[in-house]
Scaffold this motif. Sequence first.
Motif, short mmCIF file in Angstrom:
data_model
loop_
_atom_site.label_atom_id
_atom_site.label_comp_id
_atom_site.label_asym_id
_atom_site.label_seq_id
_atom_site.Cartn_x
_atom_site.Cartn_y
_atom_site.Cartn_z
N ILE A 202 0.86 -1.24 -0.28
CA ILE A 202 0.46 0.11 -0.44
C ILE A 202 0.98 1.14 -0.28
N TYR A 203 1.85 1.84 0.96
CA TYR A 203 2.70 2.10 0.98
C TYR A 203 3.72 2.68 -0.84
N LEU A 204 4.70 1.61 -0.27
CA LEU A 204 4.92 1.85 -1.62
C LEU A 204 3.72 1.85 -2.78
N GLN A 205 3.24 1.42 -3.63
CA GLN A 205 1.95 2.07 -4.28
C GLN A 205 1.34 3.09 -4.43
N ARG A 206 1.12 4.18 -2.98
CA ARG A 206 1.18 5.47 -3.00
C ARG A 206 2.09 6.63 -3.43
N GLU A 207 3.49 6.25 -4.23
CA GLU A 207 4.30 6.44 -4.07
C GLU A 207 4.77 6.18 -5.74
N MET A 208 3.74 5.33 -6.25
CA MET A 208 3.75 4.76 -7.84
C MET A 208 4.80 3.68 -7.61
N PHE A 209 4.92 3.54 -6.98
CA PHE A 209 6.45 2.10 -7.65
C PHE A 209 4.86 0.65 -7.98
N HIS B 36 21.14 -2.06 3.03
CA HIS B 36 20.15 -1.63 4.19
C HIS B 36 20.01 -2.93 4.98
N PHE B 37 19.56 -2.28 6.21
CA PHE B 37 18.46 -3.56 7.07
C PHE B 37 17.87 -2.74 8.63
N ILE B 38 17.18 -2.83 8.18
CA ILE B 38 15.44 -2.64 8.97
C ILE B 38 15.41 -3.65 9.79
N ALA B 39 15.02 -3.29 10.74
CA ALA B 39 14.42 -3.99 12.67
C ALA B 39 12.63 -3.80 11.86
N LYS B 40 12.32 -4.92 12.68
CA LYS B 40 10.76 -4.69 12.70
C LYS B 40 10.40 -4.36 14.12
N PRO B 41 9.50 -4.16 14.79
CA PRO B 41 8.42 -3.00 13.94
C PRO B 41 8.85 -1.93 13.13
N PHE B 42 8.53 -1.43 12.32
CA PHE B 42 8.95 -0.58 11.44
C PHE B 42 8.45 0.22 10.97
N SER B 43 7.93 1.63 11.13
CA SER B 43 6.73 2.30 10.07
C SER B 43 7.15 1.98 8.46
N PRO B 44 6.36 2.42 8.19
CA PRO B 44 5.97 2.01 6.69
C PRO B 44 7.11 2.79 5.87
N GLY B 45 6.63 3.94 6.22
CA GLY B 45 7.19 6.00 6.15
C GLY B 45 8.83 5.52 5.76
N ASP B 46 9.11 5.50 7.04
CA ASP B 46 10.73 4.94 6.72
C ASP B 46 10.90 3.86 5.75
N VAL B 47 10.62 3.30 5.25
CA VAL B 47 10.83 2.08 4.27
C VAL B 47 11.08 2.82 2.93
#
Length: 119
Positions: free
Chosen positions: A18-25, A96-107
């Motif tokens: 959802i978050y990535l598609q909002r950015e047209m990916f 890059h490495f992102i720890a869960k839980p994370f903010s989808p906006g940060d991803v």
Amino acid sequence: MRILVVEDEIRISNLLRIYLQREMFQVDVVENGKDGLECALKEDYNLIILDVLMPEIDGYQVLKEVRKIKKTPVIMLSAKCTEEDIKYSKDLGANHFIAKPFSPGDVVTKVKDLLSLDC
């Protein structure tokens, strides 16, 4: 731009989509490492988001195999986030490495950064 999300937790993969598609990916989602590896090698993606702990083949093994053939940027996701995990991911070629839980906006911000897009 095409992004592959390899994540076995449906709630997380749906949120990222959802978050990535909002950015047209354009976003493809697969739920296990075996399918993720197949897609990553068969298709051309601009970036891969890859969970570490998954059924069939873990994210580290997927990354190892992808790096034998492609230089596609990879963001690793994991609930297990020690310095050793981060170092191992980087040694295998993760960007890059992102720890869960994370903010989808940060991803999304990290995706844009790795793809050199305006944040």
